[in-house]
Design an enzyme around this catalytic site. Structure first.
Site, PDB file in Angstrom:
ATOM      1  N   CYS A   2      -5.887 -14.255   7.635  1.00  0.00           N
ATOM      2  CA  CYS A   2      -6.825 -15.535   8.224  1.00  0.00           C
ATOM      3  C   CYS A   2      -7.885 -15.592   8.068  1.00  0.00           C
ATOM      4  O   CYS A   2      -8.714 -15.349   6.498  1.00  0.00           O
ATOM      5  CB  CYS A   2      -7.016 -15.546  10.126  1.00  0.00           C
ATOM      6  SG  CYS A   2      -5.840 -14.498  10.489  1.00  0.00           S
ATOM      7  N   ARG A  26      -5.089 -18.460   3.006  1.00  0.00           N
ATOM      8  CA  ARG A  26      -4.904 -16.949   3.696  1.00  0.00           C
ATOM      9  C   ARG A  26      -4.192 -16.927   5.315  1.00  0.00           C
ATOM     10  O   ARG A  26      -4.313 -15.740   5.814  1.00  0.00           O
ATOM     11  CB  ARG A  26      -6.661 -16.707   4.790  1.00  0.00           C
ATOM     12  CG  ARG A  26      -7.974 -17.151   2.747  1.00  0.00           C
ATOM     13  CD  ARG A  26      -8.914 -16.901   3.587  1.00  0.00           C
ATOM     14  NE  ARG A  26      -9.505 -15.787   4.132  1.00  0.00           N
ATOM     15  CZ  ARG A  26     -10.121 -14.175   3.997  1.00  0.00           C
ATOM     16  NH1 ARG A  26     -10.374 -15.062   2.665  1.00  0.00           N
ATOM     17  NH2 ARG A  26     -10.348 -13.454   3.909  1.00  0.00           N
ATOM     18  N   TRP A  73      -3.059 -16.038  10.011  1.00  0.00           N
ATOM     19  CA  TRP A  73      -1.115 -15.070   9.404  1.00  0.00           C
ATOM     20  C   TRP A  73      -1.423 -14.311  10.445  1.00  0.00           C
ATOM     21  O   TRP A  73      -2.242 -13.385  10.915  1.00  0.00           O
ATOM     22  CB  TRP A  73      -2.077 -14.346   8.343  1.00  0.00           C
ATOM     23  CG  TRP A  73      -0.773 -14.106   7.647  1.00  0.00           C
ATOM     24  CD1 TRP A  73       0.020 -14.101   6.999  1.00  0.00           C
ATOM     25  CD2 TRP A  73      -0.339 -12.505   7.921  1.00  0.00           C
ATOM     26  NE1 TRP A  73       0.986 -12.822   6.203  1.00  0.00           N
ATOM     27  CE2 TRP A  73       1.021 -11.932   7.090  1.00  0.00           C
ATOM     28  CE3 TRP A  73      -0.879 -11.328   8.688  1.00  0.00           C
ATOM     29  CZ2 TRP A  73       0.774 -10.884   7.046  1.00  0.00           C
ATOM     30  CZ3 TRP A  73      -0.614 -10.111   7.919  1.00  0.00           C
ATOM     31  CH2 TRP A  73       0.579  -9.798   7.172  1.00  0.00           C
ATOM     32  N   ASN A  97     -11.052 -13.072  12.047  1.00  0.00           N
ATOM     33  CA  ASN A  97     -10.779 -12.609  10.903  1.00  0.00           C
ATOM     34  C   ASN A  97     -10.517 -10.988  11.372  1.00  0.00           C
ATOM     35  O   ASN A  97     -12.333 -10.508  10.632  1.00  0.00           O
ATOM     36  CB  ASN A  97     -11.715 -13.035   9.422  1.00  0.00           C
ATOM     37  CG  ASN A  97      -9.872 -12.604   8.812  1.00  0.00           C
ATOM     38  OD1 ASN A  97      -8.749 -12.138   8.713  1.00  0.00           O
ATOM     39  ND2 ASN A  97     -10.708 -12.163   8.044  1.00  0.00           N
ATOM     40  N   GLY A  98      -9.732 -10.209  11.675  1.00  0.00           N
ATOM     41  CA  GLY A  98     -10.060  -9.100  11.403  1.00  0.00           C
ATOM     42  C   GLY A  98      -8.451  -8.243  12.744  1.00  0.00           C
ATOM     43  O   GLY A  98      -7.738  -9.348  12.665  1.00  0.00           O
ATOM     44  N   GLU A 470       7.386  -6.722 -11.503  1.00  0.00           N
ATOM     45  CA  GLU A 470       6.879  -8.399 -11.269  1.00  0.00           C
ATOM     46  C   GLU A 470       7.371  -9.552 -11.178  1.00  0.00           C
ATOM     47  O   GLU A 470       7.068  -9.416 -10.557  1.00  0.00           O
ATOM     48  CB  GLU A 470       5.200  -8.757 -12.521  1.00  0.00           C
ATOM     49  CG  GLU A 470       4.554  -9.671 -12.299  1.00  0.00           C
ATOM     50  CD  GLU A 470       4.210  -9.904 -11.308  1.00  0.00           C
ATOM     51  OE1 GLU A 470       3.980  -9.364 -10.957  1.00  0.00           O
ATOM     52  OE2 GLU A 470       3.426 -10.731 -11.303  1.00  0.00           O
ATOM     53  N   LYS A 474       7.833 -11.506  -7.742  1.00  0.00           N
ATOM     54  CA  LYS A 474       8.114 -12.883  -8.101  1.00  0.00           C
ATOM     55  C   LYS A 474       8.913 -13.323  -6.651  1.00  0.00           C
ATOM     56  O   LYS A 474       8.596 -14.222  -6.005  1.00  0.00           O
ATOM     57  CB  LYS A 474       7.917 -13.761  -9.643  1.00  0.00           C
ATOM     58  CG  LYS A 474       6.350 -14.031  -9.907  1.00  0.00           C
ATOM     59  CD  LYS A 474       5.347 -14.104  -9.657  1.00  0.00           C
ATOM     60  CE  LYS A 474       4.547 -13.263  -8.147  1.00  0.00           C
ATOM     61  NZ  LYS A 474       3.959 -12.506  -8.064  1.00  0.00           N
ATOM     62  N   GLU A 477       9.124 -12.981  -3.460  1.00  0.00           N
ATOM     63  CA  GLU A 477       8.107 -13.311  -2.315  1.00  0.00           C
ATOM     64  C   GLU A 477       8.272 -15.300  -2.057  1.00  0.00           C
ATOM     65  O   GLU A 477       8.694 -15.857  -1.628  1.00  0.00           O
ATOM     66  CB  GLU A 477       7.070 -14.054  -3.497  1.00  0.00           C
ATOM     67  CG  GLU A 477       5.825 -12.548  -3.604  1.00  0.00           C
ATOM     68  CD  GLU A 477       4.939 -12.470  -3.733  1.00  0.00           C
ATOM     69  OE1 GLU A 477       4.570 -13.048  -5.233  1.00  0.00           O
ATOM     70  OE2 GLU A 477       3.646 -12.528  -2.395  1.00  0.00           O
ATOM     71  N   HIS A 493      21.367   7.176 -12.706  1.00  0.00           N
ATOM     72  CA  HIS A 493      20.619   8.387 -11.118  1.00  0.00           C
ATOM     73  C   HIS A 493      20.857   7.750  -9.951  1.00  0.00           C
ATOM     74  O   HIS A 493      19.797   8.250  -9.283  1.00  0.00           O
ATOM     75  CB  HIS A 493      19.307   8.235 -11.878  1.00  0.00           C
ATOM     76  CG  HIS A 493      18.785   9.185 -13.110  1.00  0.00           C
ATOM     77  ND1 HIS A 493      19.888  11.185 -13.153  1.00  0.00           N
ATOM     78  CD2 HIS A 493      18.707   9.449 -14.297  1.00  0.00           C
ATOM     79  CE1 HIS A 493      19.297  10.942 -14.677  1.00  0.00           C
ATOM     80  NE2 HIS A 493      18.473  10.470 -15.123  1.00  0.00           N
ATOM     81  N   LYS A 593      -2.355 -15.748   0.604  1.00  0.00           N
ATOM     82  CA  LYS A 593      -2.824 -15.121  -0.811  1.00  0.00           C
ATOM     83  C   LYS A 593      -3.432 -13.788  -0.520  1.00  0.00           C
ATOM     84  O   LYS A 593      -3.487 -13.538  -1.121  1.00  0.00           O
ATOM     85  CB  LYS A 593      -3.164 -16.780  -0.852  1.00  0.00           C
ATOM     86  CG  LYS A 593      -3.970 -16.329  -2.810  1.00  0.00           C
ATOM     87  CD  LYS A 593      -3.087 -16.616  -3.420  1.00  0.00           C
ATOM     88  CE  LYS A 593      -3.777 -16.659  -4.922  1.00  0.00           C
ATOM     89  NZ  LYS A 593      -2.777 -15.907  -6.171  1.00  0.00           N
TER      90      LYS A 593
END
Ligand code: M6R
Length: 598
Positions: A2, A26, A73, A97-98, A470, A474, A477, A493, A593
């Site tokens: 947030c 955020r 968020w 925020n938290g 990566e 990407k 996301e 395997h 982010k």
């Protein structure tokens, strides 16, 4: 997570809305503001992106000198208007925020005292508690200070109380908060990025230091009178960041990589890196999350190969919970684009508590991780707005490459001629990346075909396994296509059971010492009728019979820089797949982010 913001100035709503725009990275599940206007707190909230709030605000004319704002968020409670901040109780409105870990007990207690709750959030207990203590004739400062003695967890709070002559209160514990005194007013925000042009000087408050902001001054509460407010320059001040000619920030950031690497290849930071004594190191542990963790995976291979140092890597959220063994002369490196990731920060604090030597690799100078580590090296990527990290990854790799060279030099593990070759390879980076970006139409074609599938498997070998991971991250996301990555040798395997004509496999296969092994893995894929896609150089092409849109050709690349180069097509693949599928590139669903909660 947030973003929180507050302003005490003429027409305070403007800097708050502007700041919310800059803090949207955020979280963007909902947003809201509270403004002190005509002796009344007015609160307006909206679900979804900030534009929805702006639309609601455009329908009314709100004026006031004291305003707080929030972009959310969701953690506790769904992303709807009721759970959006600010939360208000009587004459008190709060942005948070938290996470308040003991909110259920507090809520129960408050309900017994007759309080009624609207939301399912943890945050709503804060205005209720303050209100409760105000009702006991405490002053606003006393009520806030009493409230925070009840809270367990992490918080950064912006608090408006009606009847306090346009005072705005701010306090934090564990979560980031920044305060600024400008020429036209006083401001608070989750981080310096949220502050505007009037905030060239900023202050990072200490935990539980209650701060009162009003139009003329910023005051610390009486308990902190011995502490001085120490302002530092705000590097982010008033930078206007636009997409330029690009359709998304992510696209812009992918293209920026050429210039960034040009700058990094001419700047010589060896002096800086020589502050670390690599010669006597017994071990390096690199700790990070997400994309930064994949940068750590690649860095491990360089430190081992060129400097002969034992390297362990760990996911930050796991590190401090597994009783890690920290040995003498161990360097712990914390990698974070934002410098605010809660898990990485907690891991850093854990390592410090065990007396480990700490180094932070961050993009955001002055971030909490940057300030708390013993050594800090910046990666110089510039502000990264797209939630999916691109240029920060390549810059993290570039700086790791340079640090690994410094380590190699100090430990004399490789010949000076090899060290020189590594440096020359580095200089080629921007030019090779430029070439790849010029061939982006080929990647658009591959993305068109791949975006028809719901699942994709990525394969790599050696350092390129991390690049495959990566690439899969990407794609997940921003396109929401399910993707997983494996070291190609692992295919047989287990994951090979997934292969059929509906499971495409993307292999990163440039020429290197593992090419022959990789070619066998490619055979295994083809033998199972899985659609094959290759990102490789011309030497591989002759071994596989693929169509134009199934092969993305890389130029011949020196092995040491292969990971930095190979990630570029991965970024393009994710970008174009998401575009084809019509997804929101810069603000993908459920993400933020900067992940500032554990
Ligand atoms: O700011 P950080 O580098 O600490 O962030 C770590 C991860 O949250 C981040 O890399 C995340 O995985 C990105 N969204 C990846 O694109």
């Amino acid at each position: 997570m947030c973003g929180i913001i507050g302003a005490v100035t003429e027409s305070a709503i403007e800097p708050v809305l502007e700041g919310l725009g800059r803090l949207e990275y955020r979280g963007y599940d909902s947003s809201g503001i509270s403004i002190l206007s005509n002796n009344k707190i007015q609160t307006i909230k909206a679900q979804g992106k900030l534009n929805n709030l702006k639309e609601r605000l455009s329908m009314q004319s709100l004026e006031g000198k004291c305003c707080i704002g929030h972009t959310r968020w969701a953690t506790h409670g769904r992303a709807n208007v009721t759970n959006a901040h600010p939360h208000q109780c009587g004459q008190v409105s709060v942005v948070h925020n938290g996470i308040i870990e003991n909110y259920l007990q507090l809520k129960q207690q408050l309900m017994q005292w007759g309080h009624h709750f609207d939301s399912s959030t943890d945050s709503e207990v804060v205005p209720h508690l303050i209100n409760h203590y105000l009702a006991q004739q405490m002053s606003p400062e006393e009520a806030i200070e009493k409230t925070i003695t009840q809270l367990k967890g992490s918080y950064a709070l912006g608090i408006l109380i009606n009847g306090t002559s346009n005072n705005l209160y701010a306090i934090k514990q564990g979560s980031p908060l920044v305060i600024s005194q400008g020429n036209n007013g006083a401001y608070m925000a989750s981080d310096a990025m949220g502050l505007g042009a009037d905030s060239s000087k900023i202050y990072y408050p200490k935990d539980n230091q209650l701060i009162t902001l009003n139009n003329h001054e910023i005051k610390l509460c009486s308990r902190s009178l011995n502490t001085k407010i120490h302002y530092v320059n705000n590097k982010h001040c008033s930078k206007v960041i636009s997409k330029g000619e690009h359709s998304s920030f992510m696209e812009k950031e992918i293209f920026e990589q050429v210039d960034l690497l040009k700058k990094l290849s001419v700047n010589n930071y060896y002096d800086k890196y020589s502050a670390i004594n690599f010669k006597d190191l017994n071990k390096i542990t690199i700790i990070a999350c997400g994309t930064s963790y994949y940068a750590a995976s690649v860095a491990k291979t360089w430190f081992e190969k060129y400097a002969n140092i034992l390297v362990e890597i760990d996911i930050a959220s796991e590190y401090r919970y597994r009783s890690p063994i920290i040995i003498d002369n161990e360097l712990t490196i914390f990698v974070s684009q934002s410098g605010e990731t809660a898990d990485t920060l907690a891991a850093l604090r854990y390592a410090k508590s065990k007396s480990a030597q700490t180094l932070a690799l961050v993009n955001v100078a002055n971030s909490t991780i940057a300030r708390e580590a013993k050594f800090t090296f910046e990666i110089y990527a510039g502000p990264e707005i797209g939630v999916a990290s691109t240029k920060a990854f390549t810059c993290q790799l570039a700086i790791f490459y340079k640090i690994a060279m410094e380590a190699a030099k100090q430990r004399s593990f490789i010949e000076p001629s090899e060290l020189k070759e590594l440096a020359l390879n580095f200089m080629q980076l921007p030019y090779i990346i430029e070439k790849i970006l010029q061939n982006r139409t080929d990647m658009k074609m591959m993305a068109k075909k791949l975006s028809n599938y719901s699942n994709i498997l990525f394969l790599g070998r050696g350092a390129l396994t991390a690049i495959a991971q990566e690439g899969a991250l990407k794609l997940k996301e921003i396109s929401y296509i399910h993707a997983e990555a494996y070291a190609a040798g692992e295919l047989k395997h287990g994951p090979i059971a997934l292969l059929d004509e509906k499971m495409p496999v993307v292999v990163i296969a440039p020429k290197n010492n593992l090419t022959d092994k990789l070619l066998s893995n490619i055979q295994e894929v083809q033998a199972r009728n899985a659609p094959l896609f290759i990102i490789g150089d011309s030497s591989i092409r002759e071994y596989v019979n693929l169509q134009e849109d199934e092969f993305f050709e890389l130029p011949l690349i020196p092995e040491s820089i292969l990971p930095i180069i190979s990630v570029i097509p991965m970024q393009l693949l994710a970008l174009y797949s998401a575009k084809i599928l019509g997804k929101n590139i810069d603000q993908p669903r459920n993400l933020a982010k900067s992940v500032t909660v554990e």
